[in-house]
Design an enzyme around this catalytic site. Structure first.
Site, short mmCIF file in Angstrom:
data_model
loop_
_atom_site.label_atom_id
_atom_site.label_comp_id
_atom_site.label_asym_id
_atom_site.label_seq_id
_atom_site.Cartn_x
_atom_site.Cartn_y
_atom_site.Cartn_z
N ARG A 266 0.23 9.22 2.54
CA ARG A 266 -0.67 9.06 1.45
C ARG A 266 -1.97 9.81 1.93
O ARG A 266 -2.54 10.39 0.89
CB ARG A 266 -0.69 7.68 0.92
CG ARG A 266 -1.49 7.49 -0.48
CD ARG A 266 -0.81 8.16 -1.43
NE ARG A 266 -1.82 8.43 -2.77
CZ ARG A 266 -2.50 9.30 -2.80
NH1 ARG A 266 -2.64 10.33 -2.04
NH2 ARG A 266 -3.33 9.48 -3.93
N CYS B 129 -13.97 10.47 1.01
CA CYS B 129 -13.08 9.68 0.55
C CYS B 129 -13.75 8.65 -0.46
O CYS B 129 -13.53 8.53 -1.60
CB CYS B 129 -12.33 8.59 1.54
SG CYS B 129 -11.71 9.38 2.77
N CYS C 204 13.99 -11.13 20.00
CA CYS C 204 12.84 -11.76 20.63
C CYS C 204 12.20 -12.44 19.40
O CYS C 204 11.66 -13.56 19.43
CB CYS C 204 11.95 -10.81 21.07
SG CYS C 204 12.50 -9.88 22.51
N CYS D 77 7.19 -1.53 20.97
CA CYS D 77 8.10 -2.51 21.27
C CYS D 77 9.49 -1.79 21.84
O CYS D 77 10.02 -2.11 22.60
CB CYS D 77 8.43 -3.32 19.98
SG CYS D 77 7.61 -4.91 20.17
N CYS E 48 -4.02 13.03 -0.04
CA CYS E 48 -5.34 13.04 -0.61
C CYS E 48 -6.20 14.29 0.20
O CYS E 48 -6.83 15.15 -0.51
CB CYS E 48 -6.26 11.83 -0.15
SG CYS E 48 -6.40 10.65 -1.42
N CYS F 10 -14.65 9.61 -4.52
CA CYS F 10 -13.80 9.19 -5.59
C CYS F 10 -13.55 7.69 -5.42
O CYS F 10 -13.61 6.99 -6.35
CB CYS F 10 -12.43 9.94 -5.17
SG CYS F 10 -12.26 11.58 -5.66
N HIS F 11 -13.10 7.19 -4.27
CA HIS F 11 -12.63 5.88 -4.26
C HIS F 11 -13.85 4.57 -4.42
O HIS F 11 -13.33 3.54 -4.63
CB HIS F 11 -11.77 5.53 -3.02
CG HIS F 11 -10.62 6.64 -3.21
ND1 HIS F 11 -9.50 6.41 -4.31
CD2 HIS F 11 -10.20 7.53 -2.62
CE1 HIS F 11 -8.53 7.33 -4.27
NE2 HIS F 11 -9.02 8.26 -3.06
N CYS G 172 15.41 -6.41 17.50
CA CYS G 172 13.98 -6.94 17.31
C CYS G 172 14.27 -8.51 17.34
O CYS G 172 13.47 -9.26 17.49
CB CYS G 172 13.41 -6.19 16.09
SG CYS G 172 13.40 -4.39 16.08
#
Lengths: 260, 106
Positions: free
Chosen positions: A217, A176, A80, A113, A221, A179-180, A77
């Site tokens: 993650r 989602c 470049c 890549c 949930c 709750c959030h 990596c």
């Protein structure tokens, strides 16, 4: 007179657009809180400790991998990309890849890549190597605000992501946002519900005893609300990642976060 | 098995110095089952040594209750320039080794 009226109409339209934009956001920008704000002081200290933060084991590994040649072309990596040029990159993902016009998250970018430029095998999702490279890249944007673009081709993905975020699902029939957006800061048994921001991922979760991607993650949930989990790298997760990044605009990158 | 070590590069003779080590290890408890119900064999680092110029200054017996990627922090007195050597060994017999040097003045 007519010109003044037109100007007024324009101003009203702009105002309306502004209101719509503000309404789009479940949480006003002034109230945005990173997941670390919902942690105890001990875990916050662990995250901020450059040495003891266990996620740094992967960041270090990522740095090594970054310089290691791989694939048929024997390219690294670092061959470049100059390291300094990577600062700020993670803050702009997920984003549209110019060549393929597809939405890529950081993991997808790394694998693209590898397959297209290095002639290497793509790394498996949630493999230590992919997590390490992702964490290493994200770490270089430490402290920079999340700044994803939802213009142009990204817009359609953003809309799908938003719909996905607000769709009720699973046996508990929860979205989602329920709750959030609507209940963050309140308790769910022993946990405080966070605002669900992605700015610390890949993050080290004590529950996992290891580092994990944002998609892991999200799956946690989904499993919690007894909804179907999609395979890693699926388009719905990507679109959702874009929406989450937009929702978190302005929050600083914290990778590798430490979470419960 | 990778590890991170933090020791002051320089210290004055008699200084109390902080030593920190973070070792990458799953610390498999031996109480967990895999997806098909088989018990996963216990594999924890069971001992960690630290030698300072060849003299053991710290030893820890670790066991199943310790989290993955254990972090250990302790203190010792800087006595002479030289090397800290950490070694640890897990249930499968795999051994880790890291060294770091320190310059002690005065």
């Amino acid at each position: 007179m007519r010109r003044a009226r037109a100007r007024l109409a324009l101003a009203a339209a702009a105002l309306a657009a502004g209101v719509v934009l503000a309404q789009e956001r479940g949480i006003p920008p002034g109230e945005l809180k990173s997941g670390s704000a919902f942690l105890g002081s001990d875990l916050r200290a662990l995250q901020n400790d450059d040495f003891a933060n266990p996620g740094m084991l992967w960041v270090e590994r990522g740095e090594k991998l970054w310089r290691e040649p791989a694939g048929k072309k024997n390219l690294a990596c670092a061959g470049c990309h100059k390291d300094s040029s990577m600062r700020g990159v993670a803050a702009r993902y997920p984003r549209i890849d110019a060549a393929s016009a597809k939405l890529l998250n950081l993991e997808g970018r790394i694998n693209r890549c590898r397959t297209e430029r290095m002639g290497a095998e793509p790394l498996r999702y949630e493999s230590d190597d992919l997590l390490a490279l992702t964490a290493y890249l994200a770490r270089q944007s430490l402290g920079l605000p999340v700044a994803t673009s939802i213009d142009g081709a990204a817009r359609a993905h953003f809309e799908t992501g938003r719909a996905s975020y607000h769709r009720r699902r699973g046996q508990m029939n929860l979205s989602c946002g329920q709750c959030h957006d609507a209940n963050w800061g309140k308790r769910l048994l022993s946990e405080t519900i966070s605002q669900g921001h992605p700015n610390a991922y890949p993050a080290y979760r004590l529950d996992w005893q290891t580092i994990g991607s944002l998609q892991r993650r999200i799956r946690a949930c989904l499993s919690g609300i007894r909804a179907e989990m999609l395979p890693y790298g699926s388009q719905e997760y990507l679109d959702l990642e874009l929406f989450l990044a937009w929702r978190a605009q302005g929050l600083p990158i914290e990778t590798p976060g430490v979470r419960r | 098995m990778g590890a991170r070590i933090q020791i002051p590069r320089e210290a004055r003779r008699g200084d109390v110095i902080e030593i920190r080590i973070l070792i990458q290890h799953p610390m498999e408890t031996g109480y967990r089952h895999d997806d098909v119900g088989h018990l996963i064999k216990r594999n924890v680092i069971n001992v960690l040594y630290c030698r300072y110029n060849g003299v053991e200054v710290f030893r820890a017996d670790l066991s199943s209750g310790i989290s993955a990627n254990p972090y250990v922090q302790f203190y010792t007195v800087a006595e002479a320039s030289g090397e800290f050597e950490f070694t640890w060994i897990d249930d499968e017999g795999e051994q880790g080794l890291e060294r770091q040097s320190i310059v002690v003045k005065g």
